[in-house]
Structures are given as structure tokens and as C-alpha cells.
Design a protein around this motif. Structure first.
Motif, mmCIF file in Angstrom:
data_model
loop_
_atom_site.group_PDB
_atom_site.id
_atom_site.type_symbol
_atom_site.label_atom_id
_atom_site.label_comp_id
_atom_site.label_asym_id
_atom_site.label_seq_id
_atom_site.Cartn_x
_atom_site.Cartn_y
_atom_site.Cartn_z
ATOM 1 N N LEU A 153 -35.163 -25.256 -7.445
ATOM 2 C CA LEU A 153 -34.598 -24.729 -6.192
ATOM 3 C C LEU A 153 -33.143 -25.161 -5.796
ATOM 4 C CD1 LEU A 153 -37.817 -24.885 -3.927
ATOM 5 C CD2 LEU A 153 -37.069 -23.030 -5.754
ATOM 6 N N GLY A 154 -32.676 -26.270 -6.487
ATOM 7 C CA GLY A 154 -31.354 -26.489 -6.003
ATOM 8 C C GLY A 154 -30.485 -25.996 -7.137
ATOM 9 N N HIS A 155 -30.597 -25.058 -7.792
ATOM 10 C CA HIS A 155 -29.813 -24.113 -8.807
ATOM 11 C C HIS A 155 -28.970 -23.158 -8.175
ATOM 12 C CE1 HIS A 155 -28.276 -22.371 -12.267
ATOM 13 N NE2 HIS A 155 -29.084 -21.334 -12.394
ATOM 14 N N PHE A 156 -29.290 -22.718 -6.990
ATOM 15 C CA PHE A 156 -28.445 -21.723 -6.450
ATOM 16 C C PHE A 156 -28.436 -22.041 -4.701
ATOM 17 C CE2 PHE A 156 -27.930 -19.151 -9.797
ATOM 18 C CZ PHE A 156 -27.360 -17.900 -9.621
ATOM 19 N N SER A 157 -27.328 -21.600 -4.175
ATOM 20 C CA SER A 157 -27.106 -21.668 -2.881
ATOM 21 C C SER A 157 -26.414 -20.396 -2.355
ATOM 22 C CB SER A 157 -26.204 -23.082 -2.444
ATOM 23 O OG SER A 157 -24.834 -22.736 -3.206
ATOM 24 N N TRP A 158 -26.314 -20.159 -1.118
ATOM 25 C CA TRP A 158 -25.773 -19.053 -0.422
ATOM 26 C C TRP A 158 -25.102 -19.509 0.774
ATOM 27 C CZ3 TRP A 158 -24.524 -14.211 -1.649
ATOM 28 C CH2 TRP A 158 -24.328 -13.287 -0.465
ATOM 29 N N ASP A 159 -23.740 -19.284 1.089
ATOM 30 C CA ASP A 159 -22.983 -19.553 2.136
ATOM 31 C C ASP A 159 -23.373 -21.226 2.542
ATOM 32 O OD1 ASP A 159 -21.908 -17.086 2.727
ATOM 33 O OD2 ASP A 159 -23.399 -16.450 4.076
ATOM 34 N N SER B 277 -34.590 -15.324 -4.450
ATOM 35 C CA SER B 277 -35.887 -16.106 -5.160
ATOM 36 C C SER B 277 -35.709 -17.656 -4.553
ATOM 37 C CB SER B 277 -36.239 -15.806 -6.543
ATOM 38 O OG SER B 277 -36.456 -14.486 -6.792
ATOM 39 N N LEU B 278 -34.381 -18.269 -5.245
ATOM 40 C CA LEU B 278 -34.405 -19.668 -5.130
ATOM 41 C C LEU B 278 -33.851 -20.258 -3.867
ATOM 42 C CD1 LEU B 278 -32.469 -20.373 -8.806
ATOM 43 C CD2 LEU B 278 -34.848 -20.818 -8.179
ATOM 44 N N VAL B 279 -33.013 -19.461 -3.277
ATOM 45 C CA VAL B 279 -32.468 -19.898 -1.832
ATOM 46 C C VAL B 279 -33.429 -19.581 -0.667
ATOM 47 C CG1 VAL B 279 -30.563 -19.661 -0.328
ATOM 48 C CG2 VAL B 279 -30.089 -19.770 -2.730
#
Length: 314
Positions: free
Chosen positions: A114-120, A262-264
Motif C-alpha cells: 500500500l506504500g507504493h502509490f500516493s495521491w496529492d 486501489s492502493l491509495v
């Protein structure tokens, strides 16, 4: 096809409306793996009938010419004569040891934490991206949180078989209606805590025709994201990247909507580049589309990915 503006608005809506932030507590690090309860594991074990085991991973081979096998980077250095190095003398017995280095976020079969992607600037559950991703590793969300393993019911939805095709053509965006039609055809329903595998035939097509010159491939439409959330899928695996290529939106920020949402937002773990050809053949031969999935990540503290060898047991 919808306009870029429509896709972008939909994806922004998914980031908000499909969110699982706070669902399992403000400090939750597991996301949808919380859905794999003891009862889910017991029910998954009951699907085993004859013990057939199928690997869902490509080889890891730095000598291979197949990009799916050598990955973005795999290093292997062998140290020979280990016994002499340790004891200062040689004998009739000997051993070797090696160093292995892998960049898992590439073409190898790997688990996206879950740490692979971020948004803003935010990652899953509202953790600040500056905490999640540092040079020294992920301090909040890493694959070691899945130390209990991902042991659950796996379900394969075979979209080429649904359409009477050997594989999907590059650029085919799998729709939620196709996922539901595959369920009806196969007599299986994706449920809470399941690991959903969507078969596109990407690798079978590449083996027969070669890689698409522009790297285009079949994948999921962003429109499938509500289906994944409504069914409470715990893990999503696709033979390739989950997103369709070329992307449905030409806006750069929305080129990877399955990963981002999905991830974020959902906290849904992803299995990229799964080897599903043998699994699809086995499911077809047995007319059985559910199985026990055993996926055991390494307890790598601070890592956002893990090269893995998931196994389906029938």
C-alpha cells in the motif's frame, strides 16, 4: 469511448467514494487484507479437492531474454568454495552462496504494497506520503505488514473464453459487465475476502505474436473499480499491468487509475504480472474456477513491493 474529462471526473469520484480510509481504524496498515478472516481462510481450504498446485509466477532469470523473467533488474553473484572461505580449508564437501538483488516493481511477478502509490501527498488511510516513502524505506506502509500471508479463496475470471477468443487484443479494456458475464458463464461469484484474478491472455498473445511495438496490452477499465469495491476483493491479480494500455485518459495524472484508486483509496493490494496461462488451462480442464491461494510475502520491513510466487491449489 468517454472523453478525457469524463474519465478524469469519474476517477476523482472513485478516489472519494470508494475509499476505505478509517474503515478498519485510523492506524490500519492492512487495507483489504482485513477482509481475509479466519472463516474466509477455512472456507478457502474447503475448496481443495485433488491437491493440484499451479504456480502463478514467472521465472526470475537474469540470463533470460524474456523481459518478464529478468525483470527491471535482477542481480546474482555467486561465491564458490564457501566451506574453504569459512573454515580456511577445503574438504570433500563444499557449498556455494550468493547475493541476489531485485527491483520488484518491474516486469517480474510482484506484490504491490500500500506504500507504493500516493495521491496529492497522501497514501492509504491518510498517511502522509513523506512518512510512507523515504530513502530509508516505507515507515508506515510496507509489505511486512502482510506477515500473516495472503491465504484465501482465489477466483479466476477468464475474459477471452467468455468472448470465444484465445486472448484479448492490445487495448481491450475489460468492463464490469464482462466481469459479471464471466461469473455467470463460470458459475462463480466473487465475494468478500477473495483474491480475484482476471485473465486477459496478454502473455499468450505475446508468445504467439511478439510484444506490441508501442507496449499496448489488454487490461481493466477504470469502470471496474466500483465492482472491486462492492465485492470487497482483497487482492487483484492480472497477467500484466492491471490498467489497459493505451490509457483511457490522456491526462498524465490519470494514466494509472487502477493502481491509484486501489492502493491509495481502497487499500486493495495488487499482484502485477501474474502468470495466469497455466491457471486458466487448469481451471478450464477442471471446470473449476475457485481454488485455495497461498501467497507468502517476505517480511521485508520498509519495502513497498515483494517478488512473490503465489500458488493456486485445487
Amino acid at each position: 469511448m468517454m472523453s478525457d474529462k469524463t474519465w478524469d471526473e469519474d476517477i476523482l469520484g472513485y478516489l472519494k467514494n470508494l475509499s476505505n480510509w478509517g474503515r478498519w481504524g485510523d492506524d490500519d496498515r492492512l487495507g483489504t487484507l482485513n477482509l481475509i478472516t479466519k472463516d474466509v481462510r477455512i472456507a478457502a481450504a474447503r475448496t481443495v479437492r485433488d491437491g493440484t498446485a499451479v504456480s502463478l509466477s514467472c521465472n526470475l532469470d537474469p540470463q533470460s531474454s524474456d523481459p518478464r523473467e529478468h525483470g527491471t533488474l535482477i542481480q546474482r553473484y555467486m561465491q564458490l568454495n564457501e566451506i574453504e572461505a569459512i573454515f580456511g580449508q577445503s574438504g570433500r564437501f563444499d557449498a556455494v552462496r550468493e547475493y541476489v538483488g531485485i527491483i520488484a516493481h518491474g516486469t517480474v511477478t510482484h506484490l504491490d504494497g500500500l506504500g507504493h502509490f500516493s495521491w496529492d501527498g497522501k497514501s492509504y488511510n491518510g498517511f502522509d506520503a513523506s512518512e510512507v516513502r523515504t530513502v530509508g524505506g516505507s515507515t508506515r506502509l510496507s509489505v511486512h505488514h502482510a506477515s500473516g500471508g495472503i491465504i484465501t479463496r482465489g477466483v479466476l475470471l477468464d475474459i477471452p473464453a467468455l468472448l470465444g477468443l484465445p486472448w484479448l487484443e492490445p487495448g481491450h479494456a475489460v468492463s464490469p459487465d464482462e466481469l459479471k458475464a464471466a461469473e455467470r458463464r463460470q458459475g462463480v461469484i466473487v465475494g468478500a475476502g477473495d483474491a480475484l484474478f482476471v485473465y486477459t491472455g496478454n502473455y499468450a498473445r505475446e508468445a504467439a505474436e511478439g510484444r506490441h511495438p508501442a507496449g499496448h496490452a489488454a487490461g481493466l477499465s477504470a469502470a471496474t473499480l466500483p465492482f472491486l469495491r462492492e465485492r470487497d476483493v482483497a487482492l487483484l491479480g492480472v497477467d500484466g499491468q492491471p490498467e489497459v494500455s493505451p490509457a483511457e485518459s490522456r491526462t498524465f495524472d490519470f494514466r494509472m487509475p487502477i493502481h491509484t484508486v486501489s492502493l491509495v483509496a481502497m487499500g486493495l493490494w495488487l499482484l502485477d504480472n501474474a502468470a495466469l496461462d497455466e491457471l486458466a488451462q487448469t481451471c478450464q480442464a477442471k471446470n473449476k474456477w475457485e481454488f485455495l491461494l497461498s501467497l507468502l510475502p517476505w517480511r521485508m520491513v520498509g519495502a513497498t513491493s515483494d517478488a512473490v510466487n503465489p500458488v493456486a491449489v485445487f
